[in-house]
Design a protein around this motif. Structure first.
Motif, PDB file in Angstrom:
ATOM      1  N   UNK A 219       0.647  -1.216   0.083  1.00 20.30           N
ATOM      2  CA  UNK A 219       0.287   0.268  -0.002  1.00 20.30           C
ATOM      3  C   UNK A 219       0.506   1.530  -0.383  1.00 20.30           C
ATOM      4  N   UNK A 220       1.754   1.377   0.877  1.00 16.87           N
ATOM      5  CA  UNK A 220       2.738   2.371   1.707  1.00 16.87           C
ATOM      6  C   UNK A 220       3.338   2.743  -0.338  1.00 16.87           C
ATOM      7  N   UNK A 221       3.688   1.430  -0.696  1.00 20.34           N
ATOM      8  CA  UNK A 221       5.081   2.109  -2.137  1.00 20.34           C
ATOM      9  C   UNK A 221       3.926   1.713  -3.340  1.00 20.34           C
ATOM     10  N   UNK A 222       3.015   1.516  -3.610  1.00 22.35           N
ATOM     11  CA  UNK A 222       1.910   2.296  -4.240  1.00 22.35           C
ATOM     12  C   UNK A 222       1.217   3.961  -4.131  1.00 22.35           C
ATOM     13  N   UNK A 223       1.656   4.402  -2.957  1.00 21.03           N
ATOM     14  CA  UNK A 223       0.977   5.298  -2.478  1.00 21.03           C
ATOM     15  C   UNK A 223       1.901   6.149  -2.951  1.00 21.03           C
ATOM     16  N   UNK A 224       3.223   6.110  -2.486  1.00 20.36           N
ATOM     17  CA  UNK A 224       4.208   7.134  -2.788  1.00 20.36           C
ATOM     18  C   UNK A 224       5.648   6.080  -4.619  1.00 20.36           C
ATOM     19  N   UNK A 265      -1.268  -3.301  -9.283  1.00 25.77           N
ATOM     20  CA  UNK A 265      -1.223  -1.704  -9.802  1.00 25.77           C
ATOM     21  C   UNK A 265       0.487  -1.262  -9.859  1.00 25.77           C
ATOM     22  N   UNK A 266       1.232  -2.015  -9.127  1.00 18.74           N
ATOM     23  CA  UNK A 266       2.677  -2.447  -8.462  1.00 18.74           C
ATOM     24  C   UNK A 266       3.697  -2.301 -10.073  1.00 18.74           C
ATOM     25  N   UNK A 267       3.095  -3.833 -10.874  1.00 11.91           N
ATOM     26  CA  UNK A 267       4.012  -4.777 -11.512  1.00 11.91           C
ATOM     27  C   UNK A 267       2.882  -4.844 -12.844  1.00 11.91           C
ATOM     28  N   UNK A 268       4.342  -5.466 -13.695  1.00 12.54           N
ATOM     29  CA  UNK A 268       3.181  -5.953 -14.830  1.00 12.54           C
ATOM     30  C   UNK A 268       3.295  -7.618 -14.615  1.00 12.54           C
ATOM     31  N   UNK A 269       3.043  -8.576 -15.132  1.00 15.23           N
ATOM     32  CA  UNK A 269       3.506  -9.860 -14.618  1.00 15.23           C
ATOM     33  C   UNK A 269       4.167 -10.716 -16.100  1.00 15.23           C
ATOM     34  N   UNK A 270       5.214 -11.644 -16.092  1.00 12.45           N
ATOM     35  CA  UNK A 270       5.672 -12.218 -16.717  1.00 12.45           C
ATOM     36  C   UNK A 270       6.317 -13.546 -16.198  1.00 12.45           C
ATOM     37  N   UNK A 271       5.432 -14.716 -16.707  1.00 13.82           N
ATOM     38  CA  UNK A 271       5.356 -15.880 -16.508  1.00 13.82           C
ATOM     39  C   UNK A 271       6.779 -16.765 -16.473  1.00 13.82           C
ATOM     40  N   UNK A 272       7.286 -17.154 -16.189  1.00 13.56           N
ATOM     41  CA  UNK A 272       8.836 -17.696 -16.320  1.00 13.56           C
ATOM     42  C   UNK A 272       9.560 -18.336 -16.706  1.00 13.56           C
TER      43      UNK A 272
END
Length: 280
Positions: A219-224, A265-272
């Protein structure tokens, strides 16, 4: 021609014809010439024979000065780079991970490196890029991938903390009763430029871990607008949802959904690898 023995003033004038070699500065040019011969044969900083390892006499057209050899420069850059990376509960040798040794053996890895290059450009231009959620089976190089990312960020003077999440959880639990120590750990993870969490999903997840550690961090890293990179063995859909919920009660499932929504909302997803699919 240069004599086999000590070069004369005339020899040095021919070698350094772009500079004004005179009798008054002959000794300095001679030292610079001799040190270069030694340096050209040197194989490492440790084998440097000079009193101050890695420094040799150089000339800029006006002044003589102590210049760095190539090994000294590499050592200094590596030191400065490592200052930008902190690791928690991971071996220090992860800092040796390099993009040069990162095998681009499949489409996913190529995609990760291309994304990282764009991420660095966007980050430095204050475009607030998303991090990545990398998931797949065991032993496919997820931790090494995070280490490569950390090292590439460090080269660009972007600080990061690379954390093995299961050990972070265990260590934080050991701080019970020491609120100051708990807050110090969490604040460091909140404030660092880029946070890299390794092996999310392998920890012993409890409502307390979810609500007091992971949730507030996300939550914090999303807001900031502070990026996060994560590796996991489970997808950020139903697998992560049930892991965070712990049970299928409505309240816990709702809390898990809320964290996942903020995480995405913070990351994009990649399947390895191809063994898992991302299902919401």
């Amino acid at each position: 021609m240069i004599n086999d023995n000590i070069p004369t003033l005339q020899d040095l004038k021919k070698i350094y014809n772009e500079y004004d070699v005179k009798e008054i500065n002959y000794n300095d040019f001679l030292i610079m010439y001799e040190e270069k011969i030694i340096c050209d044969k040197c194989k490492s900083l440790d084998s440097c024979p000079f009193s101050i390892k890695g420094l040799k006499k150089e000339y800029d057209g006006k002044y003589f000065y102590d210049g760095e050899c190539k090994y000294k420069k590499i050592s200094r850059l590596k030191f400065n780079q490592n200052k930008n990376i902190s690791t928690l509960y991971l071996p220090i040798n992860v800092l040796e991970a390099s993009i040069e040794n990162y095998e681009l053996k499949d489409e996913q890895r190529i995609k990760i490196i291309n994304y990282l290059k764009k991420f660095i450009i966007d980050y430095k231009e204050l475009n607030y890029p998303k991090g990545l959620y990398l998931y797949g089976t065991f032993s496919i190089g997820k931790t090494y991938t995070l280490a490569v990312i950390a090292n590439e960020l460090a080269k660009e003077d972007i600080s990061s903390i690379l954390v093995y999440f299961p050990d972070l959880v265990s260590n934080i639990k050991s701080t019970f009763g020491n609120q100051e120590e708990f807050e110090k750990i969490i604040d460091n993870l909140k404030e660092v430029d880029v946070l890299l969490l390794d092996d999310l999903g392998s920890e012993n997840m409890t409502p307390w871990v979810r609500d007091e550690i992971l949730g507030p961090l996300i939550n914090y890293r999303l807001m900031e607008k502070k990026p996060v990179f994560i590796t996991s063995n489970i997808n950020p859909g139903d697998e992560l949802k049930y892991h965070l919920a712990g049970d299928k009660t409505k309240g816990n499932l709702l809390k898990a959904d809320r964290i996942i929504a903020r995480l995405l909302d913070l990351v994009n997803v990649i399947v390895m690898d191809n063994s898992k699919r991302y299902v919401r």
